[in-house]
Scaffold this motif. Sequence first.
Motif, PDB file in Angstrom:
ATOM      1  N   THR A  89      45.460  39.685  68.751  1.00  0.00           N
ATOM      2  CA  THR A  89      44.643  39.176  67.651  1.00  0.00           C
ATOM      3  C   THR A  89      43.480  38.340  68.174  1.00  0.00           C
ATOM      4  N   ARG A  90      43.778  37.470  69.118  1.00  0.00           N
ATOM      5  CA  ARG A  90      42.730  36.604  69.667  1.00  0.00           C
ATOM      6  C   ARG A  90      41.672  37.395  70.422  1.00  0.00           C
ATOM      7  N   ASN A  91      42.092  38.429  71.156  1.00  0.00           N
ATOM      8  CA  ASN A  91      41.154  39.159  72.004  1.00  0.00           C
ATOM      9  C   ASN A  91      40.396  40.256  71.263  1.00  0.00           C
ATOM     10  N   PHE A  92      41.029  40.869  70.250  1.00  0.00           N
ATOM     11  CA  PHE A  92      40.400  41.995  69.567  1.00  0.00           C
ATOM     12  C   PHE A  92      39.449  41.552  68.454  1.00  0.00           C
ATOM     13  N   LEU A  93      39.857  40.568  67.661  1.00  0.00           N
ATOM     14  CA  LEU A  93      39.036  40.162  66.513  1.00  0.00           C
ATOM     15  C   LEU A  93      37.860  39.308  66.992  1.00  0.00           C
ATOM     16  N   PRO A  94      36.658  39.613  66.537  1.00  0.00           N
ATOM     17  CA  PRO A  94      35.480  38.911  67.055  1.00  0.00           C
ATOM     18  C   PRO A  94      35.278  37.555  66.394  1.00  0.00           C
ATOM     19  N   ASP A  95      34.656  36.665  67.138  1.00  0.00           N
ATOM     20  CA  ASP A  95      34.201  35.378  66.618  1.00  0.00           C
ATOM     21  C   ASP A  95      32.694  35.474  66.392  1.00  0.00           C
ATOM     22  N   PRO A  96      32.142  34.841  65.371  1.00  0.00           N
ATOM     23  CA  PRO A  96      32.849  34.034  64.353  1.00  0.00           C
ATOM     24  C   PRO A  96      33.239  34.825  63.107  1.00  0.00           C
ATOM     25  N   LYS A  99      37.054  34.890  62.468  1.00  0.00           N
ATOM     26  CA  LYS A  99      37.773  33.698  62.932  1.00  0.00           C
ATOM     27  C   LYS A  99      38.873  33.302  61.958  1.00  0.00           C
ATOM     28  N   ASP A 100      38.573  33.305  60.658  1.00  0.00           N
ATOM     29  CA  ASP A 100      39.578  32.891  59.672  1.00  0.00           C
ATOM     30  C   ASP A 100      40.743  33.871  59.623  1.00  0.00           C
ATOM     31  N   LEU A 101      40.432  35.166  59.683  1.00  0.00           N
ATOM     32  CA  LEU A 101      41.506  36.165  59.660  1.00  0.00           C
ATOM     33  C   LEU A 101      42.361  36.067  60.906  1.00  0.00           C
ATOM     34  N   LYS A 102      41.752  35.788  62.031  1.00  0.00           N
ATOM     35  CA  LYS A 102      42.491  35.642  63.286  1.00  0.00           C
ATOM     36  C   LYS A 102      43.497  34.502  63.176  1.00  0.00           C
ATOM     37  N   ARG A 103      43.058  33.365  62.667  1.00  0.00           N
ATOM     38  CA  ARG A 103      43.957  32.219  62.525  1.00  0.00           C
ATOM     39  C   ARG A 103      45.046  32.507  61.504  1.00  0.00           C
ATOM     40  N   GLU A 104      44.678  33.242  60.442  1.00  0.00           N
ATOM     41  CA  GLU A 104      45.667  33.538  59.412  1.00  0.00           C
ATOM     42  C   GLU A 104      46.778  34.433  59.954  1.00  0.00           C
ATOM     43  N   ILE A 105      46.440  35.458  60.713  1.00  0.00           N
ATOM     44  CA  ILE A 105      47.454  36.370  61.255  1.00  0.00           C
ATOM     45  C   ILE A 105      48.395  35.624  62.193  1.00  0.00           C
ATOM     46  N   ILE A 106      47.841  34.779  63.041  1.00  0.00           N
ATOM     47  CA  ILE A 106      48.673  34.054  64.004  1.00  0.00           C
ATOM     48  C   ILE A 106      49.585  33.058  63.290  1.00  0.00           C
ATOM     49  N   LYS A 107      49.067  32.354  62.296  1.00  0.00           N
ATOM     50  CA  LYS A 107      49.908  31.400  61.575  1.00  0.00           C
ATOM     51  C   LYS A 107      50.961  32.114  60.722  1.00  0.00           C
ATOM     52  N   ARG A 108      50.626  33.297  60.212  1.00  0.00           N
ATOM     53  CA  ARG A 108      51.608  34.053  59.452  1.00  0.00           C
ATOM     54  C   ARG A 108      52.766  34.493  60.349  1.00  0.00           C
ATOM     55  N   GLU A 165      36.952  46.521  57.967  1.00  0.00           N
ATOM     56  CA  GLU A 165      35.743  45.710  58.087  1.00  0.00           C
ATOM     57  C   GLU A 165      34.962  46.033  59.356  1.00  0.00           C
ATOM     58  N   GLY A 166      35.520  46.861  60.218  1.00  0.00           N
ATOM     59  CA  GLY A 166      34.837  47.232  61.441  1.00  0.00           C
ATOM     60  C   GLY A 166      35.003  46.251  62.583  1.00  0.00           C
ATOM     61  N   TRP A 167      35.946  45.322  62.442  1.00  0.00           N
ATOM     62  CA  TRP A 167      36.148  44.326  63.490  1.00  0.00           C
ATOM     63  C   TRP A 167      37.009  44.868  64.632  1.00  0.00           C
ATOM     64  N   ILE A 168      37.855  45.836  64.347  1.00  0.00           N
ATOM     65  CA  ILE A 168      38.630  46.503  65.385  1.00  0.00           C
ATOM     66  C   ILE A 168      38.553  48.004  65.138  1.00  0.00           C
ATOM     67  N   ASP A 169      38.799  48.789  66.177  1.00  0.00           N
ATOM     68  CA  ASP A 169      38.798  50.242  65.998  1.00  0.00           C
ATOM     69  C   ASP A 169      40.235  50.732  65.814  1.00  0.00           C
ATOM     70  N   THR A 170      40.380  52.028  65.623  1.00  0.00           N
ATOM     71  CA  THR A 170      41.712  52.579  65.350  1.00  0.00           C
ATOM     72  C   THR A 170      42.639  52.448  66.554  1.00  0.00           C
ATOM     73  N   ILE A 171      42.096  52.496  67.755  1.00  0.00           N
ATOM     74  CA  ILE A 171      42.945  52.343  68.945  1.00  0.00           C
ATOM     75  C   ILE A 171      43.514  50.929  68.996  1.00  0.00           C
ATOM     76  N   LEU A 274      51.761  30.006  69.985  1.00  0.00           N
ATOM     77  CA  LEU A 274      50.764  30.616  69.107  1.00  0.00           C
ATOM     78  C   LEU A 274      49.709  29.607  68.655  1.00  0.00           C
ATOM     79  N   LEU A 275      50.128  28.375  68.377  1.00  0.00           N
ATOM     80  CA  LEU A 275      49.135  27.371  67.993  1.00  0.00           C
ATOM     81  C   LEU A 275      48.196  27.053  69.153  1.00  0.00           C
ATOM     82  N   GLN A 276      48.744  26.966  70.349  1.00  0.00           N
ATOM     83  CA  GLN A 276      47.901  26.698  71.505  1.00  0.00           C
ATOM     84  C   GLN A 276      46.956  27.860  71.791  1.00  0.00           C
ATOM     85  N   SER A 277      47.349  29.073  71.408  1.00  0.00           N
ATOM     86  CA  SER A 277      46.477  30.231  71.658  1.00  0.00           C
ATOM     87  C   SER A 277      45.211  30.186  70.813  1.00  0.00           C
ATOM     88  N   ILE A 278      45.242  29.460  69.687  1.00  0.00           N
ATOM     89  CA  ILE A 278      44.039  29.336  68.851  1.00  0.00           C
ATOM     90  C   ILE A 278      43.448  27.933  68.944  1.00  0.00           C
TER      91      ILE A 278
END
Length: 294
Positions: A89-96, A99-108, A165-171, A274-278
Motif C-alpha cells: 500500500t505504501r509503495n504502490f499508492l502515490p503521494d499526495p 495519501k488518505d486512502l493509503k492511511r485508511e487501508i493500513i489503519k483498517r 482511479e488510476g493510482w495502481i494498475d491491474t498487476i 503498520l503505524l510506523q510504516s506511515i
Amino acid sequence: MIVNAVPNMRTLAAEVWKPLALLFIWDCAVTVTYYGLPFKAPSLPLTLFGSALALFLGFRSNSSYQRWWEGRILWGAMINASRSLARATRNFLPDPEAKDLKREIIKRQIAYVNALRLQLRRQPIDETVTSFLQERDRGLALARANPANGLLDSTGRRIDLARREGWIDTIQQTQMERVLVDIANAQGGMERLKNTPLPIQYRFLPTFFTHLFCLLLPIGLVETLGFATPLGSTVAGLMFLAVLRIGDDLVDPFANAVHDVPLAAMCRTIEIDLLQSIGDEAPPPVQPVRGILW
C-alpha cells in the motif's frame, strides 16, 4: 501465554489444589478403611492400566499441542501478511493523491486483526477496532455476522477503487489481492480451530479413564505401601491428572486463558509495525503481566 522460565507456584497451586485435595482425601479413606476394617485388597494390574492410560493421554496431549502450535503459525502468517499489505500500500499508492486512502487501508488492517482477535475470544467489538475506522465505516462492516471478514472485504473494495482511479494498475492490484487471500486463508484456519473441537473420544474417554485409574490406584497400592499409600498414590495420580489438564489447556488456543496464544501481544506488534510504516506514533509493545503475555 506463560513466559516465565520458572512456573509461578501460586498459579500452579491454584490449578491443581482441588483435584489434589480430593485425591488425597480418597487415598486416606482407602487406607483407613484397609486398617480399620481389614479386607483383602484386590490385585489390580495397575502397571498395565497405567501404561495404556499414559499412551492414551500422550496421544491426546500431542493432538492438543498441534492445535495450539497451528494457531501460533497462523497468527505468524497474519503478522507477515499484514506487513506485506502495508508495504504494498505504501509503495504502490502515490503521494499526495492517494495519501488518505493509503492511511485508511493500513489503519483498517489494524482494525481487522483486532476484530479477528475479539471474534476468536468471543468478546464484543471495542475501541481497539473502532478507533482505527472512520465514523461512516463503523456501522457497515461491523454490522455483519463476521465483522473481521467485513473489514477485509471493504479493504478489497478500496484497493479496487485505487485501480479505478488510476493510482495502481491491474498487476499491482493482483499482488495486493493475493495478500488479502493469504489473510483470508489464515482467518479461515483460525476459525476452523475455534469452531471444531476435538472428537468426543479424545475429550470424554481420557477424562473418564484417568479418574477411574485414580480411584483404583490406592486400592491396588494399599497392601504394598501401607500407611504411605496417601502420599504415593496422590503423587502418582497427580501426574496423570496433570497430563490430562495439559490437554485441556492447549486444545483451544484462542480461549483467552493463561496458556493460550498471546493474541493481544501479536495484534499490538501488527499495530506498531503498520503505524510506523506511515510515520504515525506507535504504542509500546504489550508486556507480560505477572509472567503472562496476553
